[in-house]
Write a protein that holds these residues in place. Structure first.
Motif, mmCIF file in Angstrom:
data_model
loop_
_atom_site.group_PDB
_atom_site.id
_atom_site.type_symbol
_atom_site.label_atom_id
_atom_site.label_comp_id
_atom_site.label_asym_id
_atom_site.label_seq_id
_atom_site.Cartn_x
_atom_site.Cartn_y
_atom_site.Cartn_z
ATOM 1 N N LYS B 242 34.609 -35.583 5.679
ATOM 2 C CA LYS B 242 33.797 -35.960 4.515
ATOM 3 C C LYS B 242 32.366 -35.473 4.665
ATOM 4 O O LYS B 242 31.703 -35.154 3.675
ATOM 5 C CB LYS B 242 33.811 -37.482 4.352
ATOM 6 C CG LYS B 242 35.142 -37.991 3.835
ATOM 7 C CD LYS B 242 34.969 -39.319 3.136
ATOM 8 C CE LYS B 242 36.173 -39.512 2.237
ATOM 9 N NZ LYS B 242 36.187 -40.668 1.441
ATOM 10 N N ASP B 243 31.923 -35.449 5.926
ATOM 11 C CA ASP B 243 30.532 -35.050 6.170
ATOM 12 C C ASP B 243 30.281 -33.611 5.735
ATOM 13 O O ASP B 243 29.137 -33.214 5.515
ATOM 14 C CB ASP B 243 30.196 -35.189 7.660
ATOM 15 C CG ASP B 243 30.317 -36.645 8.109
ATOM 16 O OD1 ASP B 243 30.334 -37.526 7.207
ATOM 17 O OD2 ASP B 243 30.416 -36.887 9.315
ATOM 18 N N LEU B 244 31.338 -32.839 5.611
ATOM 19 C CA LEU B 244 31.179 -31.438 5.212
ATOM 20 C C LEU B 244 30.650 -31.308 3.794
ATOM 21 O O LEU B 244 30.138 -30.270 3.398
ATOM 22 C CB LEU B 244 32.521 -30.703 5.318
ATOM 23 C CG LEU B 244 33.079 -30.464 6.714
ATOM 24 C CD1 LEU B 244 34.467 -29.853 6.627
ATOM 25 C CD2 LEU B 244 32.159 -29.528 7.487
ATOM 26 N N LYS B 245 30.787 -32.389 3.040
ATOM 27 C CA LYS B 245 30.380 -32.342 1.641
ATOM 28 C C LYS B 245 28.950 -31.842 1.477
ATOM 29 O O LYS B 245 28.599 -31.236 0.460
ATOM 30 C CB LYS B 245 30.517 -33.740 1.011
ATOM 31 C CG LYS B 245 31.918 -34.001 0.478
ATOM 32 C CD LYS B 245 31.842 -34.940 -0.697
ATOM 33 C CE LYS B 245 33.021 -34.698 -1.642
ATOM 34 N NZ LYS B 245 32.996 -35.618 -2.771
ATOM 35 N N ILE B 246 28.176 -32.102 2.499
ATOM 36 C CA ILE B 246 26.770 -31.698 2.453
ATOM 37 C C ILE B 246 26.631 -30.205 2.182
ATOM 38 O O ILE B 246 25.660 -29.752 1.577
ATOM 39 C CB ILE B 246 26.060 -32.105 3.765
ATOM 40 C CG1 ILE B 246 24.540 -32.106 3.573
ATOM 41 C CG2 ILE B 246 26.473 -31.236 4.929
ATOM 42 C CD1 ILE B 246 23.792 -32.863 4.627
ATOM 43 N N LEU B 247 27.644 -29.457 2.591
ATOM 44 C CA LEU B 247 27.616 -28.015 2.412
ATOM 45 C C LEU B 247 27.618 -27.598 0.946
ATOM 46 O O LEU B 247 27.239 -26.489 0.601
ATOM 47 C CB LEU B 247 28.817 -27.356 3.115
ATOM 48 C CG LEU B 247 28.750 -27.244 4.632
ATOM 49 C CD1 LEU B 247 30.072 -26.722 5.171
ATOM 50 C CD2 LEU B 247 27.616 -26.315 5.043
ATOM 51 N N ILE B 248 28.138 -28.481 0.123
ATOM 52 C CA ILE B 248 28.125 -28.104 -1.287
ATOM 53 C C ILE B 248 27.177 -28.977 -2.104
ATOM 54 O O ILE B 248 26.712 -28.609 -3.172
ATOM 55 C CB ILE B 248 29.540 -28.163 -1.899
ATOM 56 C CG1 ILE B 248 30.242 -29.458 -1.514
ATOM 57 C CG2 ILE B 248 30.367 -26.959 -1.478
ATOM 58 C CD1 ILE B 248 31.542 -29.681 -2.283
ATOM 59 N N THR B 249 26.923 -30.162 -1.605
ATOM 60 C CA THR B 249 26.038 -31.040 -2.385
ATOM 61 C C THR B 249 24.574 -30.692 -2.141
ATOM 62 O O THR B 249 23.753 -30.799 -3.037
ATOM 63 C CB THR B 249 26.288 -32.511 -2.027
ATOM 64 O OG1 THR B 249 26.261 -32.644 -0.596
ATOM 65 C CG2 THR B 249 27.643 -32.975 -2.536
ATOM 66 N N ASP B 250 24.243 -30.272 -0.978
ATOM 67 C CA ASP B 250 22.861 -29.913 -0.656
ATOM 68 C C ASP B 250 22.626 -28.458 -1.047
ATOM 69 O O ASP B 250 23.211 -27.543 -0.471
ATOM 70 C CB ASP B 250 22.628 -30.118 0.838
ATOM 71 C CG ASP B 250 21.168 -29.939 1.221
ATOM 72 O OD1 ASP B 250 20.681 -30.724 2.046
ATOM 73 O OD2 ASP B 250 20.532 -28.994 0.685
ATOM 74 N N LYS B 251 21.788 -28.279 -2.040
ATOM 75 C CA LYS B 251 21.569 -26.944 -2.578
ATOM 76 C C LYS B 251 21.048 -25.974 -1.509
ATOM 77 O O LYS B 251 21.546 -24.850 -1.373
ATOM 78 C CB LYS B 251 20.550 -27.048 -3.734
ATOM 79 C CG LYS B 251 20.323 -25.762 -4.492
ATOM 80 C CD LYS B 251 21.413 -25.562 -5.528
ATOM 81 C CE LYS B 251 21.123 -24.378 -6.439
ATOM 82 N NZ LYS B 251 20.996 -23.129 -5.756
ATOM 83 N N ASP B 252 20.113 -26.464 -0.719
ATOM 84 C CA ASP B 252 19.534 -25.621 0.341
ATOM 85 C C ASP B 252 20.595 -25.169 1.318
ATOM 86 O O ASP B 252 20.709 -23.999 1.683
ATOM 87 C CB ASP B 252 18.475 -26.412 1.123
ATOM 88 C CG ASP B 252 17.210 -26.559 0.298
ATOM 89 O OD1 ASP B 252 17.144 -25.886 -0.761
ATOM 90 O OD2 ASP B 252 16.349 -27.349 0.707
ATOM 91 N N MET B 253 21.314 -26.162 1.697
ATOM 92 C CA MET B 253 22.366 -25.893 2.673
ATOM 93 C C MET B 253 23.340 -24.844 2.144
ATOM 94 O O MET B 253 23.741 -23.923 2.849
ATOM 95 C CB MET B 253 23.114 -27.206 2.951
ATOM 96 C CG MET B 253 23.898 -27.236 4.220
ATOM 97 S SD MET B 253 22.849 -27.477 5.641
ATOM 98 C CE MET B 253 23.182 -29.182 6.001
#
Lengths: 1152, 347
Positions: B242-253
């Motif tokens: 679930k933590d991978l979500k940051i890869l798509i939710t965080d624009k910068d990332m």
């Protein structure tokens, strides 16, 4: 207290679920011997219980040890109701009573239930401590060795062959007891199994006693049979040959025989190899040419006799006292000569009126209180006569009579024995001097209820349990049965005498029972034997009878100088006073002695015999309808039919023999089975071309009315077909004898009559004889006459025998003439077929054809099934027929298929080499690896599996110590090894080399590895020892190093859910597989890895499809042995019993 | 003559060898679920009659004998370790191995129908449909289904490596044990494999995936010593995904990730432009699939999702397999290089 029996119950596995609720079983075990019972504790809730009981000890006398089986019952404990039996194991502890056999019985035994079959296995150890007390008057005969094998067992040598032993015991059949109406089928079956086990033990003990009395230590060719006489009881009878056997310690010792043992000399200096046999002093001294020794017993004997007589007189004394138990029965004084005629006469009554097969009047037995209502006997003179050997109907009469008598008076000790019979079919070299021809006798008897007052009384009311005491039942019955057999044996003996022979070899007895009619049959081969092997007897003869005149006993004694390869073919009778007309020529081999043109025998082909080409199985098949009848009328009808059946069977045999271009039959077995409305006859033998005998002439067809041209055409067509078949067969069996010029063999033939005339003259009218005489001028022509439809049928049926498929050979004897280079690949099988005849209007002809087709189809099926073994030979292919019901015919066979090396087959070894010797090293690498340890070697080839190898090797070593005691300790190891193994297997499969064709295997460079690991029977994988089975007395490529005892087992299986078990075939298939499994388990528990001389003596199958029921009884026997591969004789023996204390850890399925 | 002809019927006919004779060809026919008469006619077509000069009766009798033997062996084959220690049939070890291997072999067509389905009575009832669809006899379908179920039941709750468990208990070859492991694994997680879009995938493909999943996504994969099994996906791991979500939710990332991937792949793949244009969608597809795996329902749709969200877009743009591989490798490595993910490398 002469013995202590110790039993330990270790564990069980694969038990059935007895408690539906828990899907488990609370098992315990009852161990019963004689009247003592022990129990183990209940091992709750397990299908793989570990009892690890203490040693249960039974203190018993050795009589019980011999009679009683050890009975182990596995039960499911039930707190609230009666305990349920899971099944039983009967263990015959007899092998433990003989020091040379097994020392411990230990292994997994299938738990058998007569209704459910095998239900798991139980691990049992059994030991016996015997206390020796030899001096007492004994009722037991512990220590006497029994062998089913009809030849001298491989690791023994015969010191003395004492002769015939027989015994029978009779009892009420539990199945026909009143109590059977109220007890369960299971109880009834178990009562029967137990009873027969008991009776077998008793019989064996009694026979053993007789052997000890005779001074012997073993019984060879032991044949035990059951007669299920239904209402009138159960007869267990046995015959055998008492011998004194010496164990051959090892090969080197055998090569340097100790001088003071006469036996060794016999072994090493076979009679027939020496051109001058009379120089043998069988004593310790070296043979001196032309010198004779006379021992004290023959003081009064005058030296006028011919040289061969010295053989008789020279018989050395063996240490043993010669007082045989039989001697008292014989005339023991100079009155001998007058006694003999009286002995003989009664039988001549039977033989009496010669050609018409005189039957004694139906009521001849009436005067006696015996149960037999009727006693019909007839001689088998047809057979004898036609084979050129027979006694003939009026044999021994007239001029020959006196001479016969003269010889009889003075013959060797054999004559003094009650029955000079030998159940052996193959002999030490030099034992058999002449084979005279087949002698046989049959008699039809009416069975009757046992007149036992006690029994009758009980029938009415319920004074019950006395009946269960079986021992009280022996009553007067055995005497009756004994008398019947006695009668038959006397007849056989007289036939042999008529042939100028003093002994009968290859002797066997059988019965066929239908309702209350019973046909007793006996047959054998009349023979002259070398008295050296019968020394005890010889001494008897001369010491007790003080013969004043030494006669020319061996009238043809001089033929001892003839080559061994033909000696046995030479006629034993006097050619000038032949007991019957026969066609004689000079022996084609030695040219000195006379031989008959055809020789029929019941023995195996002597190893030393010179044979041209190969042998083949020859069968004659015949059905005869008979009216349904009761009692005496039935018996009369049957006895009237019998001679004609014998005649026709014989004619068929003769025709088929000629058709194959052969001149001798070995292993002849004629079986006639009786049913309600028919008689079925089946004769099997192995045909060969004996080099010593003249070439058989062709078969010539003669038409009765040579008027019609079309008819003539027809005849000539048939003739052509026959001629073609003969030449094709000669090609097939590689019969290419050296043609001998007419002058050489065209010796003066005393009575140059034709065979055919002989054949016909017995039953047909005189005009035919004259017609047949037309062929007189042609040498050896065998004329078949077509005079009616029947004859045409007969002739056509000759041609219907389908030719053997390429690569197949078959025989019914131990050795296949012409094939020596067996590989070690063998496959034993049992096949059973039952046919129903669905035709209301049965005719003899139609019936014959059906029966013929039936047998042919069965053979075809076998060839097809075993096609993967080509080139191979089906050995010991003996069919047994039965007529279980009105329109049913049952045919069963147990045989072995053995492959041989084709390339070497080309160069036929005519030498005396024993078959196995001819096997090259190459071939020895076959099959064993596949059967025994094919997994292990593959492991070696793949380096990645090192780990497995390391794991496996300690187990491998353990495996050698005892097959069944595989180490369970590291299950993981086993798993891993299996994984490895499977991997490798998978690779093998993918490479497509899984095919078991010998060529592939041979090509494998691993063969060496296979051999190394052979003695680890599938060690790492399975707790089940591989046990080879064969009906023969040897297994090619392997050496028997130890005989562990006789296997004699009787099983009953019954079902009330026939359909659910796959119908009759499914039921019987399972049962036979179970019988095999139980035999193998017992052999493995004795520490063995093979069963030899295995036979299925009885297979009685009854069904009632409407009631969904079936029952089957099977009786099997054989010798349990330890084999080692010939190539590794010096290697570690397969097992020693040292490690048997090891207890098995757990059952099969580890996780579920 | 004709009236003389006696009609005979074989009432009983058995042949029992001390070493049990088993014809591999007949065994296969039996396994394939043919009746005796079908088997006889098939064998006849092979020309066996002519080859050995025999008759139909003989062939029928032989076939019957074999069928009976196989039926009797069948209950032992259900527990192969019993076959090894049974006493009823004397079968050389290599033949035993063959019997087991063949008995547990399955048809590709059949396994594709059943893979990922619950091995329940309901499924078994539907086997006649499967049989009709695949042309495999119902009898054979049932055997295969029962095999799956039996293996499943035995190893389901078992500790230790799945493949080895299968191998130990059923004495199968390496390959077949792996296949069974895949079947068990799929049945346990009930992965949907039957959808039309997934039809182009072979069992081999799924088995490969299963192998990868077992090796990398189960508890056993992380630590062999853990007393748990290979059958279930590692819950903790799925949670972590679930933590991978940051890869798509965080624009910068997302941008950072994309640029790293693009840098790495420039000039190395043929479909660079398409990849660059589609990166956001692809990444979103992958991450969404991963993040949803804590739901059992979504686990079942794992493969269909992969096809719809990842494979099909790639296919549409004509990606080569090498391109996909390069992309995914780069995708993973680049993500690891991102600040938020560095710890992954050290673990």
């Amino acid at each position: 207290m002469p013995g202590k029996l110790k039993v330990k119950i270790c564990a069980g596995r694969h038990l059935p679920v007895m408690d539906r609720a828990s899907d488990l079983t609370d098992a315990f075990v009852e161990v019963k011997f004689s009247n003592t019972t022990f129990k183990t504790e209940v091992y709750p809730k397990s299908l793989n219980p570990q009892w690890n009981s203490e040693w249960f000890k039974f203190e018993v006398d050795d009589e019980d040890l011999q009679d009683e089986p050890l009975q182990i019952t596995v039960l499911d404990h039930d707190t609230y109701s009666a305990n349920d039996a899971i099944g039983k194991v009967y263990i015959d502890i007899d092998p433990l009573l003989c020091s040379e056999a097994a020392t411990v019985i230990c292994g997994w035994f299938p738990i058998y239930d007569t209704i459910h079959g095998i239900r798991g296995e139980i691990n049992v150890s059994v030991k016996v401590d015997l206390f020796n007390d030899l001096n007492r008057f004994r009722q037991s005969s512990c220590g006497v060795k029994f062998f089913c094998s009809t030849s001298i067992p491989k690791c023994y040598k015969a010191v003395v062959v004492h002769g015939f032993v027989e015994e029978l015991v009779v009892n009420e059949d539990p199945e026909y007891q009143w109590i059977d109406r109220i007890r369960t089928p299971r109880a009834s079956n178990e009562a029967r199994q137990r009873l027969i086990s008991l009776m077998s033990g008793e019989l064996q003990r009694k026979i053993g006693l007789k052997v000890l009395e005779m001074g012997g230590n073993a019984v060879v060719g032991y044949l035990q049979c059951f007669d299920l006489e239904g209402e009138s009881g159960l007869v267990v009878r046995a015959i055998g040959t008492a011998c004194t056997l010496d164990k051959i310690s090892n090969t080197s010792a055998a090569q340097l025989p100790a001088c003071n043992s006469p036996s060794k000399e016999i072994k090493e200096a076979p009679f027939s190899e020496d051109p001058n046999p009379n120089t043998y002093s069988s004593g310790p001294s070296t043979p001196l040419k032309n010198q004779t020794y006379s021992f004290s017993p023959s003081k009064s004997y005058s030296r006028q006799s011919s040289s061969s007589d010295t053989d008789l007189s020279l018989t050395p004394k063996t240490a043993k006292s010669p007082k045989g138990p039989r001697i008292s029965l014989c005339p023991s004084s100079p009155t001998l000569s007058s006694d003999f005629p009286t002995l003989i006469n009664p039988f001549q009554l039977h033989l009496g009126s010669g050609t018409t097969h005189s039957l004694t009047p139906p009521h001849s037995g009436h005067a006696s209180p015996l149960v037999l209502r009727k006693s019909v006997s007839f001689s088998e003179d047809l057979l004898l006569a036609a084979s050129g050997m027979g006694s003939g109907g009026s044999a021994g009469k007239d001029g020959g009579h006196l001479k016969t008598l003269l010889r009889q008076q003075t013959q060797s000790a054999l004559e003094q024995r009650e029955f000079p019979f030998f159940t052996l079919t193959s002999f030490p070299l030099g034992f058999l001097i002449h084979a005279g021809g087949v002698v046989s006798a049959r008699s039809v008897k009416l069975l009757d209820r046992i007149h036992n007052p006690a029994f009758v009384g009980i029938m009415g009311n319920t004074r019950s349990y006395k009946l269960l005491d079986w021992n009280s039942f022996t009553a007067d019955e055995p005497e009756t049965r004994d008398a019947w057999w006695e009668e038959i044996r006397q007849e056989i003996k007289s036939h042999a005498k008529a042939l100028g022979c003093h002994a009968v070899v290859g002797y066997s007895e059988s019965t066929s029972i239908c309702e209350e009619v019973c046909i007793l049959s006996a047959s054998g081969t009349a023979a002259v034997l070398n008295p050296k092997f019968l020394q005890d007897g010889c001494l008897d003869c001369y010491s007790e009878n003080r013969l004043s005149r030494q006669p020319t006993f061996f009238s043809t004694g001089l033929e001892d100088t003839s080559p061994p390869s033909c000696g046995f073919c030479h006629i034993p009778y006097d050619e000038l006073n032949m007991p019957f007309p026969a066609h004689l020529t000079y022996c084609c081999n030695c040219r000195r002695q006379k031989v008959p043109d055809v020789l029929f025998t019941t023995i195996d082909l002597p190893v030393e015999a010179a044979v041209t080409g190969r042998g083949c199985l020859i069968q004659a098949r015949l059905c005869r309808l008979k009216k349904k009848a009761q009692g005496e009328a039935n018996a009369t009808a049957i006895s009237n039919l019998l001679p004609f059946m014998e005649y026709e069977l014989h004619t068929q045999l003769m025709n088929k023999l000629k058709l194959r271009g052969m001149n001798a039959l070995f292993g002849l077995r004629i079986q006639i089975s009786v049913g309600e409305n028919m008689l079925v006859g089946l004769a099997s033998a192995t045909g060969v071309y004996l080099t010593a005998l003249p070439a058989p002439g062709g078969i010539q067809i003669a038409g009765k009315t040579p008027s019609d041209i079309a008819y003539e055409q027809h005849i000539s067509n048939i003739q052509k077909k026959i001629n073609d078949t003969v030449s094709r067969n000669k090609e097939l069996y590689e019969i290419h004898p050296l043609e001998i010029s007419e002058e050489v063999i065209g010796s003066p033939i005393p009575e140059p009559r034709q065979r055919s005339r002989l054949l016909r003259s017995h039953s047909e009218s005189s005009d035919e004889v004259s017609e047949l005489d037309l062929s007189h001028g042609k040498k050896d022509a065998f004329v078949l006459e077509i005079d009616d439809a029947d004859a045409v049928e007969d002739i056509l049926s000759l041609l219907t025998d389908a030719p053997l498929p390429t690569g197949f050979y078959s025989c019914n004897t131990e050795n296949m003439p012409g094939i020596h280079n067996w590989t070690s690949s063998i496959q034993m099988f049992t096949t059973v077929r039952v046919f129903r005849l669905n035709n209301v209007n049965l005719t003899n002809q139609g019936l014959n054809k059906s029966f013929n087709d039936l047998c042919e189809n069965l053979l075809k099926s076998l060839y097809f099934k075993l096609r993967s073994m080509i080139p191979c030979c089906l050995c010991h292919l003996n069919f047994t027929v039965a007529v279980p019901e009105d329109e049913l015919i049952q045919v069963a066979a147990t045989a072995v298929a053995m492959t041989f090396d084709k390339d070497q087959a080309q160069e036929i070894l005519k030498s005396n080499t024993a078959p196995m010797k001819a096997i090259s090293e190459n071939e020895e690498q076959l099959q064993f690896p596949m059967e025994l340890s094919s997994d292990s070697p593959s492991v070696q080839t793949f380096p990645p599996s090192k780990g497995f190898l390391e794991n496996a090797s300690p187990q491998t070593i353990q495996g050698t110590s005892r097959a069944t005691s595989v180490d369970y300790s590291s299950f993981a190891d086993r798993c891993n090894s299996w994984i490895e193994l499977i991997k490798l297997k998978a690779q093998t499969i993918r490479r497509g080399s899984i095919k078991t064709t010998p060529s592939l295997d041979k090509a494998s460079p691993l063969a060496e590895g296979h051999l190394r690991l052979r003695s680890t029977p599938s060690c790492t994988d399975s707790t089940v020892t591989v046990v080879k089975m064969t009906p023969l007395s040897f297994i090619p490529g392997a050496k028997i190093i130890k005989y562990l005892g006789i296997i004699n087992m009787f099983f009953i299986r019954e079902t009330t859910s026939l359909r659910e078990e796959g119908g009759v075939s499914g039921f019987l298939h399972t049962f036979i597989a179970e019988v095999f499994a139980m035999v193998r388990a017992h052999v493995a528990a004795l520490g063995g890895n093979a069963v030899i001389s295995y036979i299925m003596k009885e297979c009685v199958f009854m069904e009632n499809s409407n009631k969904n029921q079936a029952q089957c009884l099977i009786n099997v026997s054989g010798d349990a042995v330890i084999l080692i591969r010939e190539s590794e004789q010096e290697g570690v023996p397969i097992q020693t019993h040292g490690s048997t204390s090891q207890t098995p850890q757990s059952g099969g399925a580890p996780v579920s | 003559m004709d009236s003389n002809e006696v009609k005979m019927s074989v009432e009983l006919d058995v042949f029992v060898g001390n070493t049990t004779i088993m014809d591999e060809e007949v065994y296969q026919l039996w396994l394939d679920g043919y009746t005796v008469s079908d088997a006889v006619s098939i064998r006849m077509k092979s020309g066996i009659l002519e080859q050995f000069g025999t008759t139909e009766d003989v062939l029928e009798s032989d076939t019957m004998d074999h069928y009976r033997t196989f039926q009797m062996t069948e209950r032992l084959l259900h527990h192969p370790s019993k076959l090894v220690n049974q006493v009823l049939f004397q079968i050389p070890p290599h033949r035993q191995a063959m019997l087991i291997e063949r008995y547990y072999a399955f048809d590709e067509a059949f396994v594709r129908e059943v893979l990922g389905k619950k091995l329940s009575k309901g499924t078994k009832k539907d086997l006649d449909d499967v049989s009709a669809k695949t042309g495999i006899t119902l009898k054979s379908c049932r055997r295969q289904f029962d095999n799956f179920k039996r293996v499943f039941k035995v190893v389901e709750e078992m500790k230790g490596p799945l493949v080895e468990n299968v191998q130990c208990n059923f004495l199968l070859s390496d390959k077949l044990a792996r296949d069974y492991a895949a079947i068990v694994f799929f049945a346990n997680s009930r992965f949907e494999t039957g959808k039309k879009k997934l039809q182009y995938l072979t069992f081999e493909d799924f088995a490969f995936c299963a192998c990868q999943l077992i090796q990398n996504w189960t508890v056993g994969a992380v630590d062999n010593m853990v007393e748990d099994m290979d059958v279930d996906l590692d819950k903790e791991f799925l949670q972590d995904l679930k933590d991978l979500k940051i890869l798509i939710t965080d624009k910068d990332m997302l941008d950072q990730h994309k640029s790293l991937v693009c840098t790495g792949l420039r000039g190395k793949i043929q479909v660079f432009n398409e990849m660059e244009g589609n990166f956001k969608n692809l990444s979103r597809g992958l991450i969404n699939i991963a993040a949803k795996l804590t739901n059992t329902k979504d686990v079942r749709d794992f493969f269909i999702d992969l096809v719809e969200k990842v494979i099909e877009p790639c296919k549409a743009d004509r990606w080569l397999i090498s391109d996909v591989r390069a992309f995914l490798t780069q995708y993973t490595n680049s993500a690891r290089a991102l600040d938020g993910f560095k710890y992954v490398q050290s673990s």
